[in-house]
Write an enzyme that holds these catalytic residues in place. Structure first.
Site, short mmCIF file in Angstrom:
data_model
loop_
_atom_site.label_atom_id
_atom_site.label_comp_id
_atom_site.label_asym_id
_atom_site.label_seq_id
_atom_site.Cartn_x
_atom_site.Cartn_y
_atom_site.Cartn_z
N ASP A 143 56.98 54.17 23.00
CA ASP A 143 58.00 54.42 21.99
C ASP A 143 57.59 53.78 20.67
O ASP A 143 56.72 52.91 20.63
CB ASP A 143 59.39 53.93 22.42
N ASN A 149 70.61 47.42 28.61
CA ASN A 149 71.65 48.38 28.99
C ASN A 149 71.16 49.37 30.04
O ASN A 149 71.79 50.39 30.29
CB ASN A 149 72.17 49.13 27.75
N HIS A 162 68.28 51.05 29.96
CA HIS A 162 67.42 52.14 29.50
C HIS A 162 65.98 51.95 29.97
O HIS A 162 65.54 50.85 30.27
CB HIS A 162 67.50 52.31 27.97
N GLU A 164 68.47 56.35 26.65
CA GLU A 164 69.70 55.57 26.66
C GLU A 164 70.70 56.06 27.72
O GLU A 164 70.67 57.23 28.14
CB GLU A 164 70.36 55.65 25.28
#
Length: 265
Positions: A79, A145, A147, A152
Protein backbone atom coordinates in the site's frame (compact mmCIF):
# COMPACT_ATOMS: atom_id res chain seq x y z
CA UNK A 1 15.37 -21.38 16.12
CA UNK A 2 12.89 -19.89 18.62
CA UNK A 3 10.16 -22.27 19.73
CA UNK A 4 6.58 -21.08 20.23
CA UNK A 5 5.28 -20.99 23.78
CA UNK A 6 1.77 -21.65 22.49
CA UNK A 7 0.62 -23.16 19.22
CA UNK A 8 -2.85 -23.91 17.89
CA UNK A 9 -4.98 -23.82 14.75
CA UNK A 10 -7.97 -21.50 14.40
CA UNK A 11 -10.13 -23.18 11.74
CA UNK A 12 -7.56 -23.50 8.91
CA UNK A 13 -5.10 -20.91 10.29
CA UNK A 14 -1.94 -21.99 12.17
CA UNK A 15 -1.16 -19.61 15.06
CA UNK A 16 2.19 -19.43 16.87
CA UNK A 17 2.84 -17.37 20.00
CA UNK A 18 6.46 -16.59 20.92
CA UNK A 19 8.00 -15.47 24.22
CA UNK A 20 8.96 -12.03 22.91
CA UNK A 21 8.55 -9.79 19.89
CA UNK A 22 12.19 -10.43 18.98
CA UNK A 23 11.66 -14.21 19.01
CA UNK A 24 8.49 -13.79 16.95
CA UNK A 25 10.47 -11.77 14.41
CA UNK A 26 13.24 -14.37 14.21
CA UNK A 27 10.77 -17.20 13.70
CA UNK A 28 8.95 -15.31 10.94
CA UNK A 29 12.25 -14.36 9.29
CA UNK A 30 13.46 -17.95 9.36
CA UNK A 31 10.24 -19.11 7.68
CA UNK A 32 10.33 -16.35 5.07
CA UNK A 33 13.95 -17.10 4.22
CA UNK A 34 13.15 -20.76 3.69
CA UNK A 35 10.25 -19.93 1.34
CA UNK A 36 12.41 -17.58 -0.71
CA UNK A 37 15.32 -20.03 -0.93
CA UNK A 38 13.01 -22.81 -2.07
CA UNK A 39 11.40 -20.59 -4.73
CA UNK A 40 14.79 -19.54 -6.10
CA UNK A 41 15.97 -23.14 -6.12
CA UNK A 42 12.84 -24.23 -8.00
CA UNK A 43 12.46 -21.38 -10.51
CA UNK A 44 15.61 -19.31 -10.36
CA UNK A 45 13.77 -16.33 -8.82
CA UNK A 46 11.27 -15.38 -6.11
CA UNK A 47 8.66 -12.67 -5.64
CA UNK A 48 7.58 -11.34 -2.26
CA UNK A 49 5.18 -8.67 -0.98
CA UNK A 50 6.32 -6.88 2.17
CA UNK A 51 4.22 -4.89 4.62
CA UNK A 52 5.52 -1.73 6.25
CA UNK A 53 4.90 -0.18 9.66
CA UNK A 54 6.04 -0.61 13.23
CA UNK A 55 4.67 -4.16 13.49
CA UNK A 56 7.22 -5.34 10.92
CA UNK A 57 10.36 -4.02 12.63
CA UNK A 58 11.30 -7.21 14.49
CA UNK A 59 10.69 -9.34 11.40
CA UNK A 60 12.64 -7.16 8.96
CA UNK A 61 15.48 -6.70 11.48
CA UNK A 62 15.76 -10.49 11.82
CA UNK A 63 15.75 -10.98 8.03
CA UNK A 64 19.20 -9.39 7.88
CA UNK A 65 20.69 -12.42 9.62
CA UNK A 66 19.05 -14.98 7.32
CA UNK A 67 20.57 -16.66 4.30
CA UNK A 68 18.43 -15.36 1.42
CA UNK A 69 19.51 -15.17 -2.25
CA UNK A 70 18.34 -11.56 -2.47
CA UNK A 71 19.94 -11.06 -5.87
CA UNK A 72 17.17 -13.31 -7.23
CA UNK A 73 14.26 -11.78 -5.31
CA UNK A 74 11.78 -9.13 -6.48
CA UNK A 75 10.00 -7.22 -3.71
CA UNK A 76 6.61 -5.50 -3.87
CA UNK A 77 4.87 -3.54 -1.16
CA UNK A 78 1.16 -3.58 -0.35
CA UNK A 79 0.00 0.00 0.00
CA UNK A 80 0.92 3.66 -0.34
CA UNK A 81 -0.83 6.92 0.45
CA UNK A 82 -2.27 8.80 -2.50
CA UNK A 83 -0.59 12.14 -3.09
CA UNK A 84 2.65 11.87 -1.13
CA UNK A 85 6.10 11.50 -2.62
CA UNK A 86 8.66 8.87 -1.65
CA UNK A 87 10.66 11.31 0.49
CA UNK A 88 7.73 12.03 2.81
CA UNK A 89 8.62 10.70 6.30
CA UNK A 90 5.48 8.52 6.30
CA UNK A 91 5.86 7.21 2.74
CA UNK A 92 5.74 3.43 2.55
CA UNK A 93 8.08 3.66 -0.44
CA UNK A 94 10.59 5.35 1.84
CA UNK A 95 10.10 2.62 4.49
CA UNK A 96 10.68 -0.15 1.94
CA UNK A 97 13.66 1.70 0.51
CA UNK A 98 15.33 2.14 3.89
CA UNK A 99 14.51 -1.19 5.54
CA UNK A 100 14.36 -3.59 2.58
CA UNK A 101 16.11 -2.25 -0.51
CA UNK A 102 19.15 -0.66 1.15
CA UNK A 103 19.59 -3.22 3.94
CA UNK A 104 18.85 -6.44 2.07
CA UNK A 105 19.64 -5.62 -1.55
CA UNK A 106 16.92 -7.45 -3.51
CA UNK A 107 17.34 -7.71 -7.27
CA UNK A 108 14.38 -5.40 -7.87
CA UNK A 109 11.84 -3.44 -5.86
CA UNK A 110 8.59 -2.55 -7.59
CA UNK A 111 7.17 0.55 -5.93
CA UNK A 112 3.63 1.90 -5.80
CA UNK A 113 3.82 5.53 -6.90
CA UNK A 114 1.38 7.25 -4.60
CA UNK A 115 2.04 10.60 -6.24
CA UNK A 116 1.28 9.33 -9.75
CA UNK A 117 -0.95 11.84 -11.60
CA UNK A 118 -3.67 9.20 -12.13
CA UNK A 119 -4.15 6.92 -9.11
CA UNK A 120 -6.44 4.51 -10.97
CA UNK A 121 -3.90 4.12 -13.78
CA UNK A 122 -1.26 3.43 -11.14
CA UNK A 123 -3.50 0.70 -9.70
CA UNK A 124 -3.77 -0.85 -13.15
CA UNK A 125 0.00 -0.69 -13.69
CA UNK A 126 0.82 -2.27 -10.35
CA UNK A 127 -1.82 -4.97 -10.70
CA UNK A 128 -0.36 -5.98 -14.05
CA UNK A 129 3.07 -6.34 -12.44
CA UNK A 130 1.68 -8.46 -9.61
CA UNK A 131 -0.24 -10.77 -11.91
CA UNK A 132 2.67 -11.26 -14.33
CA UNK A 133 4.15 -14.20 -12.36
CA UNK A 134 3.44 -16.19 -9.18
CA UNK A 135 3.81 -14.49 -5.79
CA UNK A 136 5.76 -16.77 -3.47
CA UNK A 137 5.35 -14.91 -0.20
CA UNK A 138 3.25 -12.17 1.39
CA UNK A 139 4.44 -10.76 4.73
CA UNK A 140 1.84 -8.57 6.41
CA UNK A 141 0.31 -7.40 9.68
CA UNK A 142 -3.14 -6.74 11.10
CA UNK A 143 -4.46 -3.21 11.60
CA UNK A 144 -5.85 -2.05 14.91
CA UNK A 145 -9.35 -2.19 13.40
CA UNK A 146 -8.73 -5.60 11.83
CA UNK A 147 -7.83 -4.35 8.37
CA UNK A 148 -5.39 -6.19 6.08
CA UNK A 149 -3.23 -3.80 4.08
CA UNK A 150 -5.77 -0.92 3.89
CA UNK A 151 -8.82 -3.12 3.25
CA UNK A 152 -11.12 -1.58 5.83
CA UNK A 153 -13.97 -3.12 7.87
CA UNK A 154 -17.20 -3.44 5.86
CA UNK A 155 -15.40 -2.06 2.78
CA UNK A 156 -13.12 -5.05 2.13
CA UNK A 157 -14.20 -7.52 -0.53
CA UNK A 158 -13.11 -11.12 -0.04
CA UNK A 159 -14.00 -11.87 -3.69
CA UNK A 160 -12.72 -8.70 -5.32
CA UNK A 161 -11.84 -9.19 -8.98
CA UNK A 162 -9.24 -6.43 -8.68
CA UNK A 163 -5.84 -6.88 -7.07
CA UNK A 164 -5.11 -3.18 -6.51
CA UNK A 165 -7.55 -0.40 -5.62
CA UNK A 166 -7.80 3.12 -4.24
CA UNK A 167 -9.12 2.79 -0.66
CA UNK A 168 -10.66 5.44 1.58
CA UNK A 169 -9.22 5.16 5.08
CA UNK A 170 -11.57 4.95 8.05
CA UNK A 171 -11.04 7.19 11.11
CA UNK A 172 -9.57 4.26 13.06
CA UNK A 173 -6.85 3.81 10.45
CA UNK A 174 -6.12 7.53 10.36
CA UNK A 175 -5.78 7.48 14.15
CA UNK A 176 -3.46 4.47 14.03
CA UNK A 177 -1.08 6.29 11.69
CA UNK A 178 -0.93 9.24 14.08
CA UNK A 179 -0.47 6.91 17.08
CA UNK A 180 2.47 5.19 15.39
CA UNK A 181 4.15 8.58 15.00
CA UNK A 182 3.91 8.88 11.23
CA UNK A 183 1.82 12.08 11.18
CA UNK A 184 1.33 14.93 13.69
CA UNK A 185 -2.48 14.75 13.62
CA UNK A 186 -5.40 13.17 11.75
CA UNK A 187 -5.76 16.11 9.39
CA UNK A 188 -2.24 15.47 8.11
CA UNK A 189 -2.96 11.84 7.14
CA UNK A 190 -3.92 11.40 3.46
CA UNK A 191 -7.55 10.21 3.31
CA UNK A 192 -6.94 7.65 0.54
CA UNK A 193 -4.34 5.03 -0.30
CA UNK A 194 -3.53 2.61 -3.08
CA UNK A 195 -3.79 -0.89 -1.60
CA UNK A 196 -3.56 -4.51 -2.61
CA UNK A 197 -6.93 -6.21 -2.17
CA UNK A 198 -7.67 -9.26 -0.05
CA UNK A 199 -7.54 -11.70 -3.03
CA UNK A 200 -4.15 -10.28 -4.03
CA UNK A 201 -2.75 -10.71 -0.52
CA UNK A 202 -3.98 -14.28 -0.22
CA UNK A 203 -2.95 -15.32 -3.75
CA UNK A 204 0.63 -15.94 -2.62
CA UNK A 205 1.84 -19.49 -2.11
CA UNK A 206 2.74 -18.59 1.48
CA UNK A 207 1.31 -15.86 3.73
CA UNK A 208 2.76 -14.86 7.07
CA UNK A 209 1.20 -12.34 9.43
CA UNK A 210 3.24 -10.68 12.18
CA UNK A 211 1.00 -8.91 14.67
CA UNK A 212 2.93 -7.86 17.79
CA UNK A 213 2.12 -5.30 20.53
CA UNK A 214 -0.72 -4.90 22.99
CA UNK A 215 -2.50 -2.38 20.76
CA UNK A 216 -3.19 -5.24 18.31
CA UNK A 217 -4.61 -7.59 20.95
CA UNK A 218 -8.27 -6.70 20.38
CA UNK A 219 -7.92 -7.05 16.60
CA UNK A 220 -6.16 -10.41 17.00
CA UNK A 221 -8.91 -11.67 19.29
CA UNK A 222 -11.56 -10.49 16.83
CA UNK A 223 -9.76 -12.16 13.94
CA UNK A 224 -9.76 -15.48 15.77
CA UNK A 225 -13.15 -15.32 17.49
CA UNK A 226 -15.63 -13.35 15.41
CA UNK A 227 -17.72 -14.61 12.52
CA UNK A 228 -15.76 -14.57 9.27
CA UNK A 229 -16.96 -11.41 7.58
CA UNK A 230 -15.76 -8.05 6.35
CA UNK A 231 -16.73 -6.55 9.72
CA UNK A 232 -13.22 -7.70 10.65
CA UNK A 233 -11.28 -8.33 7.43
CA UNK A 234 -8.60 -10.31 9.28
CA UNK A 235 -11.14 -13.06 10.02
CA UNK A 236 -10.60 -14.29 6.45
CA UNK A 237 -7.24 -15.62 7.61
CA UNK A 238 -9.09 -18.49 9.29
CA UNK A 239 -9.90 -19.75 5.77
CA UNK A 240 -6.25 -19.51 4.72
CA UNK A 241 -4.31 -22.72 5.50
CA UNK A 242 -1.25 -21.45 3.65
CA UNK A 243 -0.96 -18.58 6.16
CA UNK A 244 0.64 -18.48 9.62
CA UNK A 245 -0.16 -15.90 12.29
CA UNK A 246 2.81 -14.93 14.49
CA UNK A 247 2.07 -13.38 17.89
CA UNK A 248 3.83 -12.59 21.18
CA UNK A 249 2.37 -12.38 24.68
CA UNK A 250 1.09 -8.81 24.44
CA UNK A 251 -0.73 -9.26 21.13
CA UNK A 252 -2.09 -12.64 22.26
CA UNK A 253 -3.12 -11.22 25.62
CA UNK A 254 -6.83 -10.87 24.87
CA UNK A 255 -7.05 -14.57 24.02
CA UNK A 256 -6.18 -15.82 27.49
CA UNK A 257 -4.10 -18.91 28.11
CA UNK A 258 -7.05 -21.26 28.01
CA UNK A 259 -9.52 -19.25 25.98
CA UNK A 260 -10.93 -21.23 23.06
CA UNK A 261 -11.00 -19.51 19.71
CA UNK A 262 -13.27 -20.18 16.78
CA UNK A 263 -12.46 -23.48 15.13
CA UNK A 264 -9.44 -24.17 17.36
CA UNK A 265 -7.67 -27.46 17.59
Amino acid sequence: MPEPIRQFTAAALPVEVYASEAEMGRAAARSAARVLREAVAARGSARAVMATGNSQFAFTDALRAEDVPWDHVTVFHMDEYVGIDREHPASFRRWIGERIERRLGPALVEYIHGDAPDAKAECDRYEELLRSAPIDLVCMGIGENGHLAFNEPFEADFDDDRWVRVITLLPESLTQQVGEGHFPDIDAVPPTAISLTIPALLAAAHVQVCAPEQRKAAAVAAALREEISTACPATILRRTPHATLYLEPASAGALGADTPVAGSS
